[in-house]
Design a protein around this motif. Structure first.
Motif, PDB file in Angstrom:
ATOM      1  N   CYS A   1       0.805  -1.225   0.000  1.00 25.01           N
ATOM      2  CA  CYS A   1       0.000   0.000   0.000  1.00 25.01           C
ATOM      3  C   CYS A   1       0.838   1.276   0.000  1.00 25.01           C
ATOM      4  O   CYS A   1       0.372   2.339   0.423  1.00 25.01           O
ATOM      5  N   ARG A   2       2.076   1.182  -0.465  1.00 21.86           N
ATOM      6  CA  ARG A   2       2.909   2.386  -0.596  1.00 21.86           C
ATOM      7  C   ARG A   2       2.561   3.084  -1.905  1.00 21.86           C
ATOM      8  O   ARG A   2       2.469   2.446  -2.947  1.00 21.86           O
ATOM      9  N   THR A   3       2.384   4.397  -1.858  1.00 27.45           N
ATOM     10  CA  THR A   3       2.197   5.162  -3.097  1.00 27.45           C
ATOM     11  C   THR A   3       3.586   5.539  -3.623  1.00 27.45           C
ATOM     12  O   THR A   3       4.605   5.162  -3.030  1.00 27.45           O
ATOM     13  N   GLY A   4       3.621   6.332  -4.668  1.00 26.59           N
ATOM     14  CA  GLY A   4       4.908   6.767  -5.229  1.00 26.59           C
ATOM     15  C   GLY A   4       5.620   7.808  -4.354  1.00 26.59           C
ATOM     16  O   GLY A   4       6.805   8.079  -4.546  1.00 26.59           O
ATOM     17  N   ALA A   5       4.914   8.399  -3.399  1.00 20.24           N
ATOM     18  CA  ALA A   5       5.528   9.421  -2.533  1.00 20.24           C
ATOM     19  C   ALA A   5       6.000   8.753  -1.238  1.00 20.24           C
ATOM     20  O   ALA A   5       5.175   8.145  -0.538  1.00 20.24           O
ATOM     21  N   PRO A   6       7.276   8.840  -0.903  1.00 21.15           N
ATOM     22  CA  PRO A   6       7.758   8.192   0.319  1.00 21.15           C
ATOM     23  C   PRO A   6       6.982   8.665   1.549  1.00 21.15           C
ATOM     24  O   PRO A   6       6.721   9.857   1.701  1.00 21.15           O
ATOM     25  N   GLY A   7       6.570   7.693   2.389  1.00 17.08           N
ATOM     26  CA  GLY A   7       5.823   8.042   3.606  1.00 17.08           C
ATOM     27  C   GLY A   7       4.338   8.265   3.370  1.00 17.08           C
ATOM     28  O   GLY A   7       3.605   8.578   4.310  1.00 17.08           O
ATOM     29  N   VAL A   8       3.889   8.102   2.144  1.00 21.81           N
ATOM     30  CA  VAL A   8       2.443   8.239   1.866  1.00 21.81           C
ATOM     31  C   VAL A   8       1.890   6.878   1.418  1.00 21.81           C
ATOM     32  O   VAL A   8       2.428   6.264   0.491  1.00 21.81           O
ATOM     33  N   TYR A   9       0.859   6.434   2.089  1.00 16.38           N
ATOM     34  CA  TYR A   9       0.246   5.129   1.830  1.00 16.38           C
ATOM     35  C   TYR A   9      -1.220   5.341   1.440  1.00 16.38           C
ATOM     36  O   TYR A   9      -1.805   6.382   1.747  1.00 16.38           O
ATOM     37  N   ALA A  10      -1.801   4.348   0.788  1.00 13.96           N
ATOM     38  CA  ALA A  10      -3.242   4.429   0.481  1.00 13.96           C
ATOM     39  C   ALA A  10      -3.850   3.048   0.660  1.00 13.96           C
ATOM     40  O   ALA A  10      -3.218   2.028   0.331  1.00 13.96           O
ATOM     41  N   ILE A  11      -5.089   3.015   1.180  1.00 16.38           N
ATOM     42  CA  ILE A  11      -5.732   1.737   1.545  1.00 16.38           C
ATOM     43  C   ILE A  11      -7.224   1.760   1.180  1.00 16.38           C
ATOM     44  O   ILE A  11      -7.791   2.813   0.925  1.00 16.38           O
ATOM     45  N   GLY A  12      -7.807   0.577   1.190  1.00 14.13           N
ATOM     46  CA  GLY A  12      -9.265   0.463   1.097  1.00 14.13           C
ATOM     47  C   GLY A  12      -9.818   0.595  -0.313  1.00 14.13           C
ATOM     48  O   GLY A  12      -9.152   0.268  -1.298  1.00 14.13           O
ATOM     49  N   ASP A  13     -11.046   1.092  -0.395  1.00  9.40           N
ATOM     50  CA  ASP A  13     -11.755   1.150  -1.683  1.00  9.40           C
ATOM     51  C   ASP A  13     -11.079   2.045  -2.703  1.00  9.40           C
ATOM     52  O   ASP A  13     -11.372   1.950  -3.896  1.00  9.40           O
ATOM     53  N   SER A  14     -10.200   2.963  -2.246  1.00 10.04           N
ATOM     54  CA  SER A  14      -9.583   3.872  -3.222  1.00 10.04           C
ATOM     55  C   SER A  14      -8.326   3.282  -3.841  1.00 10.04           C
ATOM     56  O   SER A  14      -7.648   3.950  -4.617  1.00 10.04           O
ATOM     57  N   VAL A  15      -7.988   2.024  -3.515  1.00  9.31           N
ATOM     58  CA  VAL A  15      -6.867   1.342  -4.181  1.00  9.31           C
ATOM     59  C   VAL A  15      -7.339   0.018  -4.764  1.00  9.31           C
ATOM     60  O   VAL A  15      -8.447  -0.433  -4.490  1.00  9.31           O
ATOM     61  N   ARG A  16      -6.467  -0.594  -5.566  1.00 14.36           N
ATOM     62  CA  ARG A  16      -6.808  -1.864  -6.243  1.00 14.36           C
ATOM     63  C   ARG A  16      -7.282  -2.939  -5.253  1.00 14.36           C
ATOM     64  O   ARG A  16      -7.009  -2.870  -4.074  1.00 14.36           O
ATOM     65  N   GLY A  17      -7.932  -3.959  -5.810  1.00 17.22           N
ATOM     66  CA  GLY A  17      -8.395  -5.055  -4.942  1.00 17.22           C
ATOM     67  C   GLY A  17      -9.869  -4.948  -4.672  1.00 17.22           C
ATOM     68  O   GLY A  17     -10.519  -3.980  -5.062  1.00 17.22           O
ATOM     69  N   PRO A  18     -10.424  -5.979  -3.996  1.00 14.89           N
ATOM     70  CA  PRO A  18     -11.873  -5.982  -3.773  1.00 14.89           C
ATOM     71  C   PRO A  18     -12.318  -4.826  -2.883  1.00 14.89           C
ATOM     72  O   PRO A  18     -11.617  -4.442  -1.951  1.00 14.89           O
ATOM     73  N   MET A  19     -13.490  -4.264  -3.190  1.00 14.83           N
ATOM     74  CA  MET A  19     -14.029  -3.160  -2.389  1.00 14.83           C
ATOM     75  C   MET A  19     -14.801  -3.756  -1.217  1.00 14.83           C
ATOM     76  O   MET A  19     -16.029  -3.908  -1.267  1.00 14.83           O
ATOM     77  N   LEU A  20     -14.073  -4.114  -0.173  1.00 20.13           N
ATOM     78  CA  LEU A  20     -14.662  -4.758   0.996  1.00 20.13           C
ATOM     79  C   LEU A  20     -14.130  -4.116   2.261  1.00 20.13           C
ATOM     80  O   LEU A  20     -12.939  -3.762   2.335  1.00 20.13           O
ATOM     81  N   ALA A  21     -14.986  -4.026   3.260  1.00 12.23           N
ATOM     82  CA  ALA A  21     -14.603  -3.362   4.511  1.00 12.23           C
ATOM     83  C   ALA A  21     -13.440  -4.077   5.196  1.00 12.23           C
ATOM     84  O   ALA A  21     -12.497  -3.432   5.681  1.00 12.23           O
ATOM     85  N   HIS A  22     -13.489  -5.418   5.238  1.00 15.18           N
ATOM     86  CA  HIS A  22     -12.437  -6.145   5.966  1.00 15.18           C
ATOM     87  C   HIS A  22     -11.101  -6.059   5.242  1.00 15.18           C
ATOM     88  O   HIS A  22     -10.053  -6.076   5.871  1.00 15.18           O
ATOM     89  N   LYS A  23     -11.136  -5.930   3.921  1.00 12.34           N
ATOM     90  CA  LYS A  23      -9.890  -5.743   3.165  1.00 12.34           C
ATOM     91  C   LYS A  23      -9.306  -4.371   3.512  1.00 12.34           C
ATOM     92  O   LYS A  23      -8.106  -4.213   3.753  1.00 12.34           O
TER      93      LYS A  23
END
Ligand code: FAD
Ligand code: AMP
Length: 479
Positions: free
Chosen positions: A308-330
């Motif tokens: 879940c690392r983005t291209g900017a060091p120290g910036v991460y992204a998670i959940g429905d706004s990134v790839r993968g199933p759109m599920l709460a537990h994910k």
């Protein structure tokens, strides 16, 4: 308040609020930005899931399942319950109470863990600065060592069916319907469409679901999809496959004419309300300054690696706004992984073991590969199936529809997929998830002692059936 944080999370859905709590537990000074406000202007935590998603839909599904059971399942058990009916307004009020309770609970958890709530819309600037614009327009800027983007998703809107107050609704509007529609139309036979359709079919609505694709639940194991289609149709859901909505018209301000095309040509139907449930898209508009260093993929999802690392060091992204199933537990598990990484721990997530559930009745639940995927990937497998109709406990519970299907590698016996259609599939699937997470073989489950009588014994029997050793059904010689 100091304007500098170890971690700033943008978004307080199940991805963001879980990440914030974990980060604070790990000793990091943490803030969480949330823009959602209630009618009084107070900040609402919990995101889509708690407010207009998982929880309210399950509250209404539970209520209407009980209604259906009372109306259609009690007599067979000798229970006399005449004139059982639903008060939809009371059902919606109860649902609202549960939502309020849970979202208020997150505020309590933030307080208990020392997470600072920043009310307003967050935007990531260059250098891990976060700009927060409050509802009154005032702007504050905060510095973070780490930022977690957890902005979630919003419903996809389609031009042929623009949202119209009280008539053409998205998931939020659909969860506030408080009168039983005579005829409910739904566009999209995905998870949300089927759950909403089930709620109102059980209350007595005629429900018509238009689905553009020819296959039903194309991502599910097709054995499961076939059984689900049969059972849902029996419950009164009219699921029209290969039917694409092409336009809508409001009739006399109180009904919706829905135009669609299928293999026979142009058709139309008139419904009291229309729910648009054609999927969700990432909510990333305005989230990133041009020089934030974070990029979006071609569909608007924030681009991340497996951690879940983005291209900017120290910036991460998670959940429905990134790839993968759109599920709460994910979303939540990604939040935990990222908080752990920020705190300097080793952390990873197993994307091959994420359970999927559709809360119709019977429920559909699965984890791992489908039979179609295994065939496409040329993996040789063994398959075992056990019907709930042969389970004593399922008979006692008056829930004998469906089955457990297990797929195991032909050479290694490792479990590759578990697929369940049945009364409490959502609970049973955890056993498949744990087995797969621990790389179990079908034999491991064959040798495990399952309590009797339980519905879980169907998992044991399906594992035995993988090797034609089921006890309580006749085994068919395969291969
Ligand atoms: P969200 O829950 O969407 O939360 C994002 C939060 O970020 C929101 O509160 C939003 O206001 C906030 N935000 C966005 N941008 C900003 C910004 N710039 N500044 C400040 N705040 C911002 N999933 C399941 O696993 N099980 C289910 O049973 C289930 N049922 C569902 C039923 C329905 C009807 C719907 C619609 C969804 C359902 N889902 C279910 C999906 C689930 O809701 C999502 O996968 C989950 O909510 C994603 O979590 P998230 O934290 O990524 O995003
Ligand atoms: P999901 O992504 O699981 O929520 O499912 C959404 C479903 O809506 C998909 O199966 C799509 O094929 C279906 N869909 C999308 N657009 C249309 C349309 N115009 N008419 C009918 N179904 C649609």
């Amino acid at each position: 308040m100091s304007d500098k944080f170890d971690v700033i999370v943008i978004g307080a859905g199940p991805g963001g609020y879980v990440a914030a709590i974990r980060a604070a537990q790990l000793g990091l000074k943490t803030a969480c930005v949330e823009k959602w406000i209630d009618e009084k202007g107070g900040t609402v935590l919990g995101g889509t899931c708690l407010n207009v998603g998982c929880i309210p839909s399950k509250a209404m599904l539970e209520t209407t399942h009980k209604l259906h059971e009372a109306q259609h399942g009690f007599a067979a058990q000798g229970i006399v319950a005449e004139n059982v009916s639903i008060d939809p307004k009371a059902m919606v009020a109860r649902k609202n109470g549960i939502v309020k309770n849970l979202t208020g609970g997150i505020a309590g958890l933030f307080k208990a863990n020392g997470v600072t709530t920043l009310a307003g819309t967050g935007k990531l600037l260059a250098g891990k600065q976060v700009e927060v614009t409050a509802a009154d327009g005032s702007v504050s800027t905060y510095q973070a060592d780490n930022v977690i983007l957890a902005s979630g998703s919003v419903p996809v809107e389609i031009p042929p069916a623009p949202l119209t107050e009280g008539l053409i609704l998205d998931n939020a509007g659909a969860l506030d319907i408080d009168e039983t529609p005579e005829h409910l139309g739904i566009i999209g036979a995905g998870v949300i469409g089927l759950e909403m359709g089930s709620i109102w079919a059980r209350c007595g609505s005629k429900v018509t679901v238009l689905e553009a694709m020819d296959d039903f639940l194309a991502l599910a194991d097709q054995d499961l999809a076939k059984e689900a289609k049969k059972l849902l149709t029996k419950q009164g859901l009219d699921i029209k496959l290969g039917a694409r909505c092409t336009g809508t018209e409001i009739v006399d301000g109180k009904a919706v004419k829905v135009k669609y095309t299928d293999s026979e040509g142009d058709k139309e139907l008139v419904v009291d309300k229309l729910i648009v449930a054609v999927g969700r898209r990432p909510q990333t508009n305005g989230l990133l300054a041009e020089d934030s260093g974070v990029s979006l993929d071609e569909r608007g999802f924030i681009f991340v690696d497996e951690n879940c690392r983005t291209g900017a060091p120290g910036v991460y992204a998670i959940g429905d706004s990134v790839r993968g199933p759109m599920l709460a537990h994910k979303a939540s598990e990604e939040g935990i992984m990222v908080a752990d990484i920020i705190a300097g721990h080793k952390a990873a997530m197993n994307y091959d073991c994420i359970p999927n559930i559709i809360y119709t009745f019977p429920e559909l639940a699965w984890v791992g590969k489908t039979e179609q995927q295994l065939k496409a990937e040329g993996i040789k497998y063994k398959s075992g199936k056990f019907p709930f109709a042969a389970s004593g406990r399922a008979m006692a519970a008056n829930a004998t529809e469906g089955f457990v299907k297990m797929l195991a590698d032909e050479a290694t016996d490792r479990i590759l997929g578990v697929h369940i259609v049945g009364g409490i599939a959502s609970e049973l699937i955890a056993q498949g998830v744990i087995a797969m997470e621990f790389a179990s073989s079908a034999e491991d489950l064959q040798l495990t002692v399952f309590a009797h009588p339980t519905v879980s014994e169907a998992i044991h029997e399906a594992a035995l059936a993988v090797d034609n050793h089921a006890i309580h059904i006749a085994n068919r010689k395969k291969r």
